[in-house]
Design a protein around this motif. Structure first.
Motif, PDB file in Angstrom:
ATOM      1  N   GLY A  30      -4.384  -0.048   4.991  1.00  0.00           N
ATOM      2  CA  GLY A  30      -4.615   1.238   4.340  1.00  0.00           C
ATOM      3  C   GLY A  30      -4.400   2.394   5.300  1.00  0.00           C
ATOM      4  N   HIS A  31      -4.828   2.219   6.534  1.00  0.00           N
ATOM      5  CA  HIS A  31      -4.602   3.289   7.521  1.00  0.00           C
ATOM      6  C   HIS A  31      -3.122   3.449   7.817  1.00  0.00           C
ATOM      7  N   LEU A  32      -2.391   2.335   7.781  1.00  0.00           N
ATOM      8  CA  LEU A  32      -0.956   2.404   8.070  1.00  0.00           C
ATOM      9  C   LEU A  32      -0.221   3.126   6.949  1.00  0.00           C
ATOM     10  N   GLY A  33      -0.621   2.838   5.712  1.00  0.00           N
ATOM     11  CA  GLY A  33      -0.042   3.557   4.582  1.00  0.00           C
ATOM     12  C   GLY A  33       1.393   3.212   4.289  1.00  0.00           C
ATOM     13  N   LEU A  34       1.804   1.951   4.525  1.00  0.00           N
ATOM     14  CA  LEU A  34       3.209   1.626   4.347  1.00  0.00           C
ATOM     15  C   LEU A  34       3.442   0.452   3.414  1.00  0.00           C
ATOM     16  N   VAL A  35       2.386  -0.092   2.805  1.00  0.00           N
ATOM     17  CA  VAL A  35       2.619  -1.250   1.939  1.00  0.00           C
ATOM     18  C   VAL A  35       2.087  -0.959   0.555  1.00  0.00           C
ATOM     19  N   GLN A  36       2.769  -1.515  -0.439  1.00  0.00           N
ATOM     20  CA  GLN A  36       2.318  -1.395  -1.818  1.00  0.00           C
ATOM     21  C   GLN A  36       1.995  -2.787  -2.312  1.00  0.00           C
ATOM     22  N   PHE A  37       0.776  -2.982  -2.806  1.00  0.00           N
ATOM     23  CA  PHE A  37       0.372  -4.301  -3.257  1.00  0.00           C
ATOM     24  C   PHE A  37       0.854  -4.520  -4.677  1.00  0.00           C
ATOM     25  N   LYS A  38       1.406  -5.701  -4.894  1.00  0.00           N
ATOM     26  CA  LYS A  38       1.818  -6.040  -6.246  1.00  0.00           C
ATOM     27  C   LYS A  38       0.651  -6.678  -6.961  1.00  0.00           C
ATOM     28  N   ASP A  39       0.629  -6.498  -8.248  1.00  0.00           N
ATOM     29  CA  ASP A  39      -0.450  -7.072  -9.033  1.00  0.00           C
ATOM     30  C   ASP A  39      -0.130  -8.536  -9.317  1.00  0.00           C
ATOM     31  N   LEU A  40      -0.898  -9.465  -8.709  1.00  0.00           N
ATOM     32  CA  LEU A  40      -0.638 -10.870  -8.931  1.00  0.00           C
ATOM     33  C   LEU A  40      -1.402 -11.431 -10.104  1.00  0.00           C
ATOM     34  N   ASN A  41      -2.246 -10.650 -10.708  1.00  0.00           N
ATOM     35  CA  ASN A  41      -2.992 -11.099 -11.877  1.00  0.00           C
ATOM     36  C   ASN A  41      -2.719 -10.154 -13.031  1.00  0.00           C
ATOM     37  N   PRO A  42      -1.497 -10.073 -13.471  1.00  0.00           N
ATOM     38  CA  PRO A  42      -1.195  -9.047 -14.474  1.00  0.00           C
ATOM     39  C   PRO A  42      -1.826  -9.306 -15.817  1.00  0.00           C
ATOM     40  N   GLY A  43      -2.177 -10.557 -16.092  1.00  0.00           N
ATOM     41  CA  GLY A  43      -2.694 -10.836 -17.420  1.00  0.00           C
ATOM     42  C   GLY A  43      -4.156 -10.497 -17.600  1.00  0.00           C
ATOM     43  N   THR A  44      -4.900 -10.404 -16.505  1.00  0.00           N
ATOM     44  CA  THR A  44      -6.348 -10.263 -16.646  1.00  0.00           C
ATOM     45  C   THR A  44      -6.723  -8.824 -16.983  1.00  0.00           C
ATOM     46  N   VAL A  45      -7.744  -8.725 -17.807  1.00  0.00           N
ATOM     47  CA  VAL A  45      -8.269  -7.408 -18.164  1.00  0.00           C
ATOM     48  C   VAL A  45      -9.112  -6.906 -16.996  1.00  0.00           C
ATOM     49  N   ALA A  46      -9.419  -5.599 -17.050  1.00  0.00           N
ATOM     50  CA  ALA A  46     -10.085  -4.993 -15.898  1.00  0.00           C
ATOM     51  C   ALA A  46     -11.407  -5.673 -15.569  1.00  0.00           C
ATOM     52  N   PHE A 769       7.527   4.357  -4.809  1.00  0.00           N
ATOM     53  CA  PHE A 769       6.758   3.512  -3.912  1.00  0.00           C
ATOM     54  C   PHE A 769       5.410   4.172  -3.689  1.00  0.00           C
ATOM     55  N   THR A 770       4.328   3.508  -4.118  1.00  0.00           N
ATOM     56  CA  THR A 770       3.004   4.109  -3.948  1.00  0.00           C
ATOM     57  C   THR A 770       2.188   3.214  -3.029  1.00  0.00           C
ATOM     58  N   PRO A 771       2.238   3.445  -1.735  1.00  0.00           N
ATOM     59  CA  PRO A 771       1.522   2.555  -0.825  1.00  0.00           C
ATOM     60  C   PRO A 771       0.027   2.810  -0.860  1.00  0.00           C
ATOM     61  N   LEU A 772      -0.724   1.805  -0.418  1.00  0.00           N
ATOM     62  CA  LEU A 772      -2.159   1.981  -0.221  1.00  0.00           C
ATOM     63  C   LEU A 772      -2.324   2.815   1.045  1.00  0.00           C
ATOM     64  N   SER A 773      -2.799   4.032   0.903  1.00  0.00           N
ATOM     65  CA  SER A 773      -2.845   4.903   2.071  1.00  0.00           C
ATOM     66  C   SER A 773      -4.113   5.725   2.033  1.00  0.00           C
ATOM     67  N   PHE A 774      -4.973   5.573   3.022  1.00  0.00           N
ATOM     68  CA  PHE A 774      -6.225   6.312   3.021  1.00  0.00           C
ATOM     69  C   PHE A 774      -5.983   7.796   3.264  1.00  0.00           C
ATOM     70  N   ASN A 775      -4.945   8.125   4.022  1.00  0.00           N
ATOM     71  CA  ASN A 775      -4.641   9.536   4.260  1.00  0.00           C
ATOM     72  C   ASN A 775      -4.316  10.248   2.973  1.00  0.00           C
ATOM     73  N   ARG A 776      -3.515   9.551   2.153  1.00  0.00           N
ATOM     74  CA  ARG A 776      -3.114  10.174   0.889  1.00  0.00           C
ATOM     75  C   ARG A 776      -4.313  10.363  -0.029  1.00  0.00           C
ATOM     76  N   MET A 777      -5.233   9.365  -0.006  1.00  0.00           N
ATOM     77  CA  MET A 777      -6.411   9.476  -0.867  1.00  0.00           C
ATOM     78  C   MET A 777      -7.262  10.650  -0.426  1.00  0.00           C
ATOM     79  N   ARG A 778      -7.355  10.831   0.902  1.00  0.00           N
ATOM     80  CA  ARG A 778      -8.175  11.926   1.399  1.00  0.00           C
ATOM     81  C   ARG A 778      -7.544  13.264   1.057  1.00  0.00           C
TER      82      ARG A 778
END
Lengths: 781, 81
Positions: A30-46, A769-778
Motif C-alpha cells: 500500500g505504501h508503494l502504491g504500484l499494484v492493483q489487486f484483482k478480485d479472486l472471489n467475484p461471485g461472493t456477495v459483500a 489502473f487503480t493501485p492500492l495506495s495509502f498516499n492516494r487515500m490520504r
C-alpha cells in the motif's frame, strides 16, 4: 522514458504469502502504491466475504472517530498537524484500538449528558434566584393565591392575552425582565422574564405549562424567602464549581484524544483498506496461505518484490512470499505514469475515455496543442498576461489553496499548469493578432501609408476628404502598401480601419481551416504509429493509406489553394473565391469564367476528385473482402487439419466467429464516419475563428463603452470618474472575458481534441489502473 | 516578394523556431521526462511558427486596403511616415 507516450506494459503476478505476514506485506504494497489487486472471489456477495466482520469493526471505529472529531472541533481544541507515523497496523491493534475507542465514546457521552443535566439545574437555580430578587417589589398585595415563574420574553404578550381572556381581567400580573448575568452566556441567549400572577383558580397552572414557562414555589413570608435565597445561592455556588470541574475534565479528555486523532484515523483507514484487500484474495483451506493476484507494471516488479520481502521480515515470518508472473489473455489495466505537471492533462484525456492497453496516449501532444488551440480562440495578450499571473499565483501558493478544501478551488489548483500554459500561449497569439485589451501595438511601423493616396500620386484630393466619411486605401496605387507585410502579426492599421472585420474574418477563417487540417492529419499519423506498434501492417494498407490520401487530396488541396492565393499577386476583381472554387471542383463545374487560379487547374482538380472518390470503395470493401477470403481459406483447410491449425491460428479462429455481416457493417460505418467526418470536422474547426471574433468584439465593446467614456472626460472630475470606471472595467473584464470566455474557449478546445482529433486514432475503451495506495487515500480525504 | 524587408523577418523567425524545435531538443539532459520535454518543444515550435507564418502570408498580397475615417486619414497624413 517511453512510458508517457503509451501506457505501460503490465503483468499479472501471483503472490503467495503466509497469513501472519499478510498484514505487513499488504501494508508495504500500500505504501508503494504500484499494484492493483484483482478480485479472486467475484461471485461472493459483500457480506459473505471472509473479513467482513473486521471491515465492519473498522467502519464502527471510523464512526467513533468522526464523533470525537466533532466534539473536539466544537470545543475549539486545535488538532495538531499530521505527522507520518510508520507504525504498521496489525490484527491485535484492531482489538486494542477498538476497546479504547469504545471506552472514549462512553466517557464522552457520559460527560456530555452529565454536563447537560448540570446546566439545566444551574439555569433553574438562576431563575429562582432572579424570581426571589424581584419578588419583594410585587408583594404589596399579599394575596394568597399566586403563581410565580419564568417565561420566555417573546411569549409574554401572548401569555398576557390568554390570561385576560381566561379571567376577564380578574387577575394581577406583574413581570420584570431578567437582566442576563455574566455567566449566563452558556448557549442560552434567550431572554426571559420573571412574572407573578395573583389569581383565583387552578387552571392557570395548566395554561402556564402550555407556554413552556417554568413555575417555582415561592413562600409567602419574607423570612422564608430570605432563607430560600441563601439556600439557592449556596446551591448555585456548588453547582458552579461542579460545572467548572466537569468542563475541565471534558477538555482534558478531548485534548488527549485530539493529540492522537490523526494517527488513529490513518491507522483505521489503512486497516480497513488492508482488510478490504484481503477480502479480494484467496484464502487457502488450510488457513496458512493467502493467494493474491495483482496487476503490476513490469518495470516495477523488482520494487514489489523488495517490498514484500521487507514486509515478511517485519512480521518475523520465516518464509518469504513467492512472486510468480503468469501469462494471461485478459486485458490489463491502463497505467500512465504521471507527475504533478502532466497529471492535469492526463485527467482531461481520461475524462473522455481511458485508453486501451498500450495504445498511443494523446496526453503528451495535448500538453501543447490544447493550450495552443485555446489561445487561438482567446487571442488577447493583455488577458493572457492576467491569466498567466493568476496561474503563477496558484502554482506558488498551491499548499495554501489546497488547505481551503473548497471543491471549485481544488479544481482550479489541479489545473494550474494547464492555465499557466494557456496564458503563455494566449500572450503569443495575442501578440500575433495584435490585440491587447482591444488595442494594437505598432512596433515596426505599419506597411500601409496614406500619403501616396493623395495627389499627385494617387486619386485623392483635399475635397475627397471633405465629401465622404470613409475612404478605402487602394493597394494597387504604388506606395500605399509598402510591399512588405508587417513582420510580426497583424498590421496595426487594421485596428483603426472600419472594414477591419472583412480582413480579419477572411484571415481567421483560412487560418482555422489550415490549423484544423494540420491537427487532423497529425491524428491520422498517430493511428499509423498505433498500427506499427501492434504489428498490424495490414491495416496500414487497408485503412491508413486511403484515409490519408482522401484527406490530402481534398483538404490538402484546399490548403494549397489558400496558400497559393495568398502568395500570388492578383487583381482584386479577377481573384476567384476559394469557396466557390472548391464547390465547383466537387461538382465538376468549370463553366463560369475566371475560375482559374493557375493554368493547369482543371485537370489537376479532376484528378484529385477522382482519386478521392476512389478511396471510398477502397476503405469500404478492401478490408472485409480480405477477411472474407481468409475465412473461406481457413474453412477449406480446417477440415483435414483441424486440430493442429486450431492451436496455430487460434487468433484467426477466434475472429472467424464474428459473422461477415458484422464486419461489413462495421467497416461501412467507419468509412462513412471518416469521410463525412473529414468535411464536418474541418468545418468544425471554424469555431477557432468564431470564438476569437467573439472575444475580440467583446473586449472592444468593453473598451469603447466603458473605459473610453471615462478617458474622454476633459474636466477635473475625470480622474475620479476614471477610477470608478476602471473598477467596473476590471470587474467586467475578469468576469466576462476571463472567466466566461475562458471557460468557453476551454470547452471548445477540449471538444476539438476529444472529437475531431481523437476520433482519428483513439479507441479509449480501456480501464484505469487503480493501485492500492495509502498516499492516494490520504489525498482524497 | 524578394524585397529585403520581407526576407529579414522570414529568416529570423524561421531560425528562431528552428533552433527551438530542432536544436534545443538535443541538449535536454537524459532523464525520465526527456521525451515529454522534447515533444513539447517540437510541438510548440511547429505550432507557433505555423501561426506566425499564416499571419504574415495572409498580408503579403492584399486584395483590398483598410477603409479609414476622414479624421484618421488627416491625422495619418501628417503624423505617420
Amino acid at each position: 522514458m517511453d512510458s508517457f507516450f503509451r501506457s505501460e506494459e503490465m503483468c499479472l503476478v501471483q503472490l503467495f504469502f503466509q497469513t501472519e505476514s499478510a498484514h505487513n506485506c499488504i501494508n508495504e504494497l500500500g505504501h508503494l502504491g504500484l499494484v492493483q489487486f484483482k478480485d479472486l472471489n467475484p461471485g461472493t456477495v459483500a457480506f459473505q466475504r471472509r473479513f467482513v466482520k473486521e471491515v465492519k469493526k473498522c467502519e464502527e471505529m471510523e464512526r467513533i472517530l468522526r464523533f470525537l472529531e466533532n466534539e473536539v472541533v466544537k470545543s475549539n481544541i486545535p488538532i495538531p498537524a499530521d505527522f507520518t507515523s510508520e507504525t504498521i497496523p496489525v490484527p491485535r491493534d484492531v482489538l486494542d484500538l477498538e476497546s479504547r475507542f469504545d471506552k472514549l465514546e462512553q466517557e464522552l457521552k457520559e460527560i456530555n449528558s452529565n454536563r447537560d443535566t448540570l446546566r439545566q439545574n444551574f439555569t433553574q437555580l438562576m431563575e429562582i434566584n432572579h424570581l426571589l430578587k424581584v419578588f419583594d417589589a410585587f408583594l404589596f398585595y399579599l394575596h394568597d393565591r399566586f403563581v410565580a415563574g419564568v417565561i420566555k420574553h417573546e411569549r409574554f404578550p401572548a401569555f398576557e392575552k390568554i390570561l385576560w381572556r381566561l379571567f376577564h381581567g380578574n387577575f394581577v400580573l406583574r413581570h420584570a425582565e431578567i437582566k442576563p448575568h455574566e455567566e449566563e452566556n452558556m448557549a442560552d441567549p434567550v431572554k426571559k422574564d420573571v412574572f407573578v400572577v395573583f389569581v383565583q383558580g387552578d387552571q392557570i397552572r395548566g395554561k402556564i405549562r402550555k407556554f413552556h414557562a417554568s413555575m417555582y414555589p415561592c413562600p409567602n413570608n419574607a423570612y422564608a424567602r430570605k432563607e430560600m435565597r441563601t439556600n439557592v445561592n449556596t446551591r448555585i455556588e456548588d453547582l458552579r464549581l461542579v460545572l467548572k470541574r466537569t468542563e475541565e475534565f471534558r477538555e482534558t479528555t478531548l485534548t488527549a484524544a485530539a493529540a492522537n486523532l490523526q494517527e488513529w484515523a490513518s491507522k483505521v483507514k489503512k486497516m480497513k483498506a488492508i482488510y478490504y484487500t484481503l477480502n479480494l484474495c484467496n484464502i487457502d483451506i488450510t488457513q496458512k496461505l493467502i493467494v493474491a493476484e495483482i496487476w503490476c507494471p513490469v518495470s516495477d516488479l523488482n520494487s514489489v518484490h523488495t517490498a514484500l520481502i521487507h514486509g515478511s521480515e517485519q512480521s518475523g515470518s520465516s518464509l518469504s512470499p513467492v512472486v510468480n508472473r503468469i501469462q494471461t489473455q485478459q486485458t490489463p489495466p491502463t497505467f500512465n505514469r504521471v507527475n504533478s505537471f502532466t497529471s492535469g492533462f492526463q485527467s482531461i484525456i481520461d475524462a473522455y475515455g481511458v485508453g486501451n492497453y498500450q495504445e498511443i496516449n494523446p496526453a503528451p501532444y495535448t500538453m501543447v496543442t490544447f493550450p495552443f488551440l485555446f489561445a487561438v480562440m482567446f487571442g488577447d495578450c493583455g488577458h493572457g498576461l492576467v491569466m498567466t499571473l493568476l496561474a503563477l499565483w496558484l502554482i506558488l501558493h498551491q499548499e495554501h489553496f489546497r488547505k481551503l478544501k473548497n471543491e471549485l478551488i481544488d479544481m482550479l489548483v489541479d489545473g494550474r499548469y494547464i492555465i499557466f500554459l494557456m496564458g503563455l500561449f494566449s500572450i503569443y497569439t495575442g501578440l500575433i493578432y495584435n490585440d491587447c485589451f482591444s488595442k494594437s501595438f505598432n512596433v515596426f511601423g505599419s506597411s500601409w501609408s496614406v500619403r501616396p493616396m493623395f495627389h499627385p500620386h494617387g486619386p485623392w484630393t483635399n475635397d475627397t476628404l471633405h465629401d465622404s466619411g470613409h475612404l478605402h486605401l487602394d493597394p494597387l496605387v504604388s506606395g500605399v502598401y509598402s510591399g512588405n507585410p508587417y513582420p510580426f502579426g497583424v498590421d496595426p492599421i487594421w485596428n483603426i480601419a472600419s472594414n477591419k472585420l472583412s480582413f480579419l474574418n477572411s484571415y481567421k477563417m483560412k487560418m482555422s481551416v489550415i490549423m484544423g487540417v494540420a491537427h487532423m492529419l497529425f491524428g491520422v499519423t498517430l493511428s499509423l504509429v498505433n498500427y506499427i506498434f501492434f504489428r498490424n501492417l495490414k491495416d496500414v494498407a487497408l485503412q491508413f493509406i486511403p484515409e490519408v490520401i482522401f484527406m490530402l487530396s481534398l483538404f490538402g488541396y484546399l490548403i494549397f489553394l489558400i496558400l497559393y492565393k495568398w502568395c500570388v499577386v492578383m487583381k482584386s476583381e479577377s481573384a476567384p473565391s476559394i469557396l466557390l472554387l472548391f464547390i465547383n471542383m466537387m461538382l465538376f463545374d468549370y463553366s463560369s469564367e475566371g475560375t482559374v487560379l493557375y493554368r493547369t487547374q482543371k485537370p489537376v482538380q479532376i484528378f484529385l476528385v477522382v482519386v478521392a472518390v476512389l478511396m471510398v470503395p477502397w476503405l469500404l470493401f478492401a478490408k472485409p473482402l480480405l477477411l472474407y477470403r481468409k475465412h473461406k481459406q481457413l474453412k477449406f483447410l480446417s477440415l483435414p487439419f483441424c486440430l493442429s491449425l486450431f492451436f496455430g491460428v487460434k487468433k484467426a479462429f477466434v475472429s472467424l466467429q464474428v459473422s461477415m455481416a458484422d464486419i461489413f457493417v462495421y467497416q461501412g460505418i467507419h468509412t462513412i464516419e471518416y469521410c463525412l467526418g473529414c468535411i464536418s470536422n474541418t468545418a468544425s474547426y471554424l469555431r477557432l475563428w468564431a470564438l476569437s471574433l467573439a472575444h475580440a468584439e467583446l473586449s472592444e465593446v468593453l473598451w469603447k463603452m466603458v473605459l473610453q467614456v471615462a478617458l474622454r472626460v476633459t474636466s477635473g472630475m475625470g480622474s475620479v470618474l476614471l477610477a470608478v470606471t476602471f473598477a467596473a472595467f476590471a470587474v467586467l473584464t475578469v468576469t466576462i472575458l476571463l472567466v466566461m470566455e475562458g471557460l468557453s474557449a476551454f470547452l471548445h478546445a477540449l471538444r476539438l481534441h476529444w472529437v475531431e482529433f481523437q476520433n482519428k486514432f483513439y479507441k479509449g475503451s480501456g480501464y484505469k489502473f487503480t493501485p492500492l495506495s495509502f498516499n492516494r487515500m490520504r489525498d482524497m480525504q | 516578394m524578394a524585397a529585403l524587408s520581407f526576407v529579414i523577418p522570414m529568416s529570423v523567425m524561421t531560425l528562431f523556431w528552428g533552433i527551438i524545435g530542432g536544436v534545443v531538443p538535443w541538449f535536454i539532459p537524459k532523464g525520465p521526462n526527456r521525451g515529454v520535454i522534447v515533444t513539447m518543444l517540437v510541438l510548440t515550435a511547429v505550432c507557433c511558427y505555423l501561426f506566425w507564418l499564416i499571419a504574415i502570408l495572409a498580408q503579403l498580397n492584399p486584395l483590398f486596403g483598410p477603409a479609414l475615417k476622414n479624421d484618421t486619414i488627416w491625422y495619418m497624413y501628417y503624423h505617420w511616415p
